[in-house]
Design an enzyme around this catalytic site. Sequence first.
Site, PDB file in Angstrom:
ATOM      1  N   ASN A  12     -12.169   9.572  14.939  1.00 39.80           N
ATOM      2  CA  ASN A  12     -11.796   8.164  14.782  1.00 39.80           C
ATOM      3  C   ASN A  12     -10.722   7.880  15.833  1.00 39.80           C
ATOM      4  O   ASN A  12      -9.583   8.290  15.680  1.00 39.80           O
ATOM      5  CB  ASN A  12     -11.263   7.944  13.358  1.00 39.80           C
ATOM      6  CG  ASN A  12     -10.700   6.543  13.164  1.00 39.80           C
ATOM      7  OD1 ASN A  12     -10.849   5.682  14.033  1.00 39.80           O
ATOM      8  ND2 ASN A  12     -10.057   6.328  12.029  1.00 39.80           N
ATOM      9  N   LYS A  14      -9.395   5.176  16.572  1.00 38.68           N
ATOM     10  CA  LYS A  14      -8.495   4.080  16.165  1.00 38.68           C
ATOM     11  C   LYS A  14      -8.324   3.089  17.326  1.00 38.68           C
ATOM     12  O   LYS A  14      -9.250   2.909  18.116  1.00 38.68           O
ATOM     13  CB  LYS A  14      -7.171   4.643  15.652  1.00 38.68           C
ATOM     14  CG  LYS A  14      -7.405   5.694  14.546  1.00 38.68           C
ATOM     15  CD  LYS A  14      -6.178   6.102  13.802  1.00 38.68           C
ATOM     16  CE  LYS A  14      -6.546   7.132  12.731  1.00 38.68           C
ATOM     17  NZ  LYS A  14      -5.417   7.554  11.924  1.00 38.68           N
ATOM     18  N   HIS A 100     -10.897   2.542   5.620  1.00 41.80           N
ATOM     19  CA  HIS A 100      -9.834   3.435   6.095  1.00 41.80           C
ATOM     20  C   HIS A 100      -8.495   2.950   5.533  1.00 41.80           C
ATOM     21  O   HIS A 100      -8.266   1.754   5.405  1.00 41.80           O
ATOM     22  CB  HIS A 100      -9.804   3.438   7.623  1.00 41.80           C
ATOM     23  CG  HIS A 100      -8.933   4.533   8.166  1.00 41.80           C
ATOM     24  ND1 HIS A 100      -7.557   4.436   8.203  1.00 41.80           N
ATOM     25  CD2 HIS A 100      -9.236   5.764   8.656  1.00 41.80           C
ATOM     26  CE1 HIS A 100      -7.067   5.560   8.702  1.00 41.80           C
ATOM     27  NE2 HIS A 100      -8.058   6.377   8.985  1.00 41.80           N
ATOM     28  N   GLU A 102      -5.700   2.650   6.786  1.00 38.94           N
ATOM     29  CA  GLU A 102      -4.966   1.726   7.663  1.00 38.94           C
ATOM     30  C   GLU A 102      -5.469   0.298   7.479  1.00 38.94           C
ATOM     31  O   GLU A 102      -4.704  -0.657   7.568  1.00 38.94           O
ATOM     32  CB  GLU A 102      -5.075   2.198   9.121  1.00 38.94           C
ATOM     33  CG  GLU A 102      -4.190   3.417   9.363  1.00 38.94           C
ATOM     34  CD  GLU A 102      -4.681   4.383  10.424  1.00 38.94           C
ATOM     35  OE1 GLU A 102      -5.540   4.009  11.237  1.00 38.94           O
ATOM     36  OE2 GLU A 102      -4.183   5.535  10.424  1.00 38.94           O
ATOM     37  N   GLU A 170      -8.939  11.134   2.681  1.00 41.51           N
ATOM     38  CA  GLU A 170      -7.824  11.132   3.620  1.00 41.51           C
ATOM     39  C   GLU A 170      -6.539  10.779   2.870  1.00 41.51           C
ATOM     40  O   GLU A 170      -6.272   9.592   2.630  1.00 41.51           O
ATOM     41  CB  GLU A 170      -8.057  10.098   4.733  1.00 41.51           C
ATOM     42  CG  GLU A 170      -9.282  10.364   5.577  1.00 41.51           C
ATOM     43  CD  GLU A 170      -9.159   9.749   6.968  1.00 41.51           C
ATOM     44  OE1 GLU A 170      -9.356  10.497   7.932  1.00 41.51           O
ATOM     45  OE2 GLU A 170      -8.838   8.557   7.090  1.00 41.51           O
ATOM     46  N   GLY A 176      -1.685  11.340  10.524  1.00 41.62           N
ATOM     47  CA  GLY A 176      -0.786  11.208  11.672  1.00 41.62           C
ATOM     48  C   GLY A 176       0.598  11.784  11.458  1.00 41.62           C
ATOM     49  O   GLY A 176       1.517  11.514  12.230  1.00 41.62           O
ATOM     50  N   SER A 214      -4.407  14.875   9.765  1.00 38.63           N
ATOM     51  CA  SER A 214      -3.754  15.931  10.560  1.00 38.63           C
ATOM     52  C   SER A 214      -4.627  17.168  10.757  1.00 38.63           C
ATOM     53  O   SER A 214      -4.135  18.294  10.805  1.00 38.63           O
ATOM     54  CB  SER A 214      -2.407  16.312   9.943  1.00 38.63           C
ATOM     55  OG  SER A 214      -1.520  15.196   9.986  1.00 38.63           O
TER      56      SER A 214
HETATM   57  P1  13P Z   1      -4.955  12.021  12.103  1.00 37.83           P
HETATM   58  O1  13P Z   1      -5.993  13.072  12.386  1.00 37.83           O
HETATM   59  O2  13P Z   1      -4.285  11.487  13.331  1.00 37.83           O
HETATM   60  O3  13P Z   1      -3.992  12.477  11.047  1.00 37.83           O
HETATM   61  O4  13P Z   1      -5.730  10.761  11.490  1.00 37.83           O
HETATM   62  C1  13P Z   1      -6.631  10.958  10.463  1.00 37.83           C
HETATM   63  C2  13P Z   1      -7.407   9.724  10.262  1.00 37.83           C
HETATM   64  O5  13P Z   1      -6.877   8.704   9.839  1.00 37.83           O
HETATM   65  C3  13P Z   1      -8.830   9.734  10.628  1.00 37.83           C
HETATM   66  O6  13P Z   1      -9.486   8.601  10.150  1.00 37.83           O
END
Ligand code: 13P
Length: 251
Positions: A12, A14, A100, A102, A170, A176, A214
Amino acid sequence: MARSRQPLIAGNWKMNGLRADALALATAVAEGVKRAGWTDREILVCPPATLLMAVAEAMKGSGVLVGGQNCHADASGAHTGDISAEMLRDASASHVIVGHSERRTDCGETDAAVRAKAEAAWRAGLLPIVCIGETLAEREAGRTLQVLETQIKGSVPAAATAAKLVVAYEPVWAIGTGKTPTVAEVAAAHAHIRKVLSGLVPDADAVRLLYGGSVKGSNAGELLAVGDVDGALIGGASLKADEFLAIAKAA
Ligand code: 13P
């Protein structure tokens, strides 16, 4: 648990990537995947929508799939700035991430909205990756499994089957941050997710459950070895071809 579930390694990206860098990344991933010659796992990247067609072009011949990061529930209409599942499909996507954390946070997406997006994905011929996960406060309050259950029941459409659904766990606090749950915590969460799905999906045993948060080359092996973990959804590490390929190799 049977390995009839083909691992899915999904990047992803982003809101990252301008054309030059993104194409260099896509080309490096495509070459690495071609070199590895895997036939037993699926590799997917979800670039920003502006780059979907160019990345799909760069992935040609490598077997790497491309997906969207979100879609609107409607097929078309007066929704300025939104993108429909049909548009993603038209731009060569095979998958779309929905719900997601976010987007749940930034855009206030509810479980019902996520469910409608998953149904839109089906309508367009896309495979939805439905994301769920608890916040740190929810985990510390001992509510993780209950939160996951509520999210699954609200976000997974009624007619779901294993062929039409991927679920990504997640934990919000692991995204992150460089922090991950323990292997035992991931195993407990995934086992619970599958148990809840078994009340909703006829072939719940065959639904692929991804872990995200992560994931990197150095921890992918132990996370992907958990029985009910059938792949990974990767943010930061998917922006580096060698890290992403190392995770794919661990699958
Ligand atoms: P990270 O791998 O940067 O922690 O992000 C995970 C994520 O949100 C994948 O959709």
